[in-house]
Design an enzyme around this catalytic site. Structure first.
Site, PDB file in Angstrom:
ATOM      1  N   GLY A  67       0.810  -1.206   0.000  1.00 16.73           N
ATOM      2  CA  GLY A  67       0.000   0.000   0.000  1.00 16.73           C
ATOM      3  C   GLY A  67       0.844   1.257   0.000  1.00 16.73           C
ATOM      4  N   ASP A  68       0.218   2.376   0.345  1.00 22.86           N
ATOM      5  CA  ASP A  68       0.924   3.653   0.314  1.00 22.86           C
ATOM      6  C   ASP A  68       2.095   3.687   1.290  1.00 22.86           C
ATOM      7  OD1 ASP A  68      -0.431   5.053  -1.717  1.00 22.86           O
ATOM      8  OD2 ASP A  68      -2.108   5.454  -0.371  1.00 22.86           O
ATOM      9  N   GLY A  69       1.991   2.973   2.402  1.00 23.35           N
ATOM     10  CA  GLY A  69       3.107   2.922   3.333  1.00 23.35           C
ATOM     11  C   GLY A  69       4.333   2.280   2.705  1.00 23.35           C
ATOM     12  N   THR A  92      -4.720  -0.520   1.169  1.00 18.51           N
ATOM     13  CA  THR A  92      -6.057   0.005   1.439  1.00 18.51           C
ATOM     14  C   THR A  92      -6.322   1.286   0.666  1.00 18.51           C
ATOM     15  OG1 THR A  92      -6.000  -0.942   3.659  1.00 18.51           O
ATOM     16  CG2 THR A  92      -7.619   0.787   3.257  1.00 18.51           C
ATOM     17  N   ASP A 219       5.029  19.391 -12.179  1.00 20.93           N
ATOM     18  CA  ASP A 219       5.038  20.826 -12.489  1.00 20.93           C
ATOM     19  C   ASP A 219       5.971  21.628 -11.596  1.00 20.93           C
ATOM     20  OD1 ASP A 219       3.631  20.717 -10.112  1.00 20.93           O
ATOM     21  OD2 ASP A 219       1.917  21.898 -10.818  1.00 20.93           O
ATOM     22  N   LEU A 221       5.671  22.192  -8.444  1.00 21.03           N
ATOM     23  CA  LEU A 221       4.944  22.952  -7.430  1.00 21.03           C
ATOM     24  C   LEU A 221       4.034  22.042  -6.612  1.00 21.03           C
ATOM     25  CD1 LEU A 221       3.774  26.009  -9.585  1.00 21.03           C
ATOM     26  CD2 LEU A 221       5.645  26.009  -7.915  1.00 21.03           C
ATOM     27  N   GLU A 275       1.588   8.166   6.453  1.00 22.27           N
ATOM     28  CA  GLU A 275       2.483   7.716   7.508  1.00 22.27           C
ATOM     29  C   GLU A 275       2.819   8.883   8.438  1.00 22.27           C
ATOM     30  OE1 GLU A 275       3.687   4.379   7.800  1.00 22.27           O
ATOM     31  OE2 GLU A 275       1.988   4.228   6.410  1.00 22.27           O
TER      32      GLU A 275
END
Length: 296
Positions: A67-69, A92, A219, A221, A275
């Site tokens: 997942g993102d972790g 998740t 970009d 930014l 996190e």
């Protein structure tokens, strides 16, 4: 480009989906002619050490499975190097993969896409956010959303997304605007009261909540979304719009595009890519072209 690819696997992601997802992803890569080795770790620190060793050893790509972790951990290993990062998103939230237009919960398709990008040499260069030595790819959150995370993490008696729904209800009951001190791009310090401030390199957090819906990952930014001082009733009206990104048009919401931001708030904490990042104050900087990703 070396033909050896490293799968960076979180065996516990998505109730075990990480370990199961590694197999079809590895098969797709091997079918494309790549040699695949798998990196696990006893804990996050050990896993990161092993991933960095693979990068230093010249692996052709680091492909994070989880997942993102797990994506966040992989970024710490590849940011600032020439090693491309792939994502087999089976967690998740999967907000990093969503922002890049990558398959979600389809490990075989994610493996095939990574293999195609490697063979074609079409890795995409994107920006990353940085706070001290910590890199992030999606969104840095502070304020109401961080308090929800804090409360949810304390709820050991309930699991999954349901505990965060409960945490949202609890935080709404105790809701108060938060005094911030903010400096954008080294300009003057502004004191404001806000519900939350989200710093977006990517578009979403929390599994598709498009808090920084118009953010572009290459970009140079950040999109900084500020939900200002508002009543609990207004927040309840604005909050559901976040899933479609239509909250950006509400009068209580403002967006700033900046390359750096300093945030301070007494007792405030921040999360990045879901996190824990630590206590405010902090300075976040957008680093252009910080990582190569195997993405369309």
């Amino acid at each position: 480009m070396t033909s050896e690819i490293t799968l960076f696997v979180n065996p516990t992601a998505g109730s075990g989906r990480g370990a199961r997802a590694a197999q079809p992803a590895a098969s797709a890569l091997r079918d494309a002619g790549f040699s695949v080795r798998t990196v696990l770790g006893e804990d996050a620190d050990d896993a990161l050490r092993r991933a960095r060793e693979a990068v230093a050893g010249g692996t052709g790509a680091l492909i994070a499975v989880g997942g993102d972790g797990m994506m966040s951990l992989a970024l710490q290993a590849v940011a600032g190097t020439s090693t491309p990062l792939g994502a087999v998103a089976v967690g998740t939230g999967n907000d990093f993969a969503r922002a890049l237009g990558l398959p979600v919960r389809d490990p075989a398709a994610a493996g095939r896409l990574a293999a195609e990008a490697l063979k074609a040499g079409t890795a995409r260069t994107i920006d990353l956010g940085r706070v001290g030595e910590r890199w992030f790819g999606s969104v840095l959150a502070s304020g109401f959303d961080s308090r929800v995370n804090d409360r949810g993490n304390r709820m050991r008696w309930v699991g999954g997304r349901f505990k965060y729904d409960l945490a949202i209800l609890a935080e709404l009951a105790a809701f108060r605007p938060i005094p911030y001190r903010v400096r954008l791009d080294g300009g003057p310090v502004t004191e404001i009261e806000a519900t939350l401030i989200a710093v977006g390199n990517g578009t979403s957090y929390g599994g598709g909540m498009r808090i920084c819906a118009d953010a572009v990952m290459d970009d140079g930014l950040f999109d900084v979304t500020v939900v200002g001082d508002c009543s609990r009733t207004t927040l309840l009206k604005v909050f559901p719009k976040v899933y479609r990104g239509t909250h950006l048009g509400h009068p209580v919401v403002t967006v700033h595009r900046v390359s750096s931001i300093e945030l301070a708030s007494a007792g405030g904490t921040a999360y990045a890519d879901g996190e824990p990042l630590g206590a405010l104050p902090l300075t976040a900087t957008c680093v252009p072209g910080a990582v190569r990703v195997l993405a369309p």
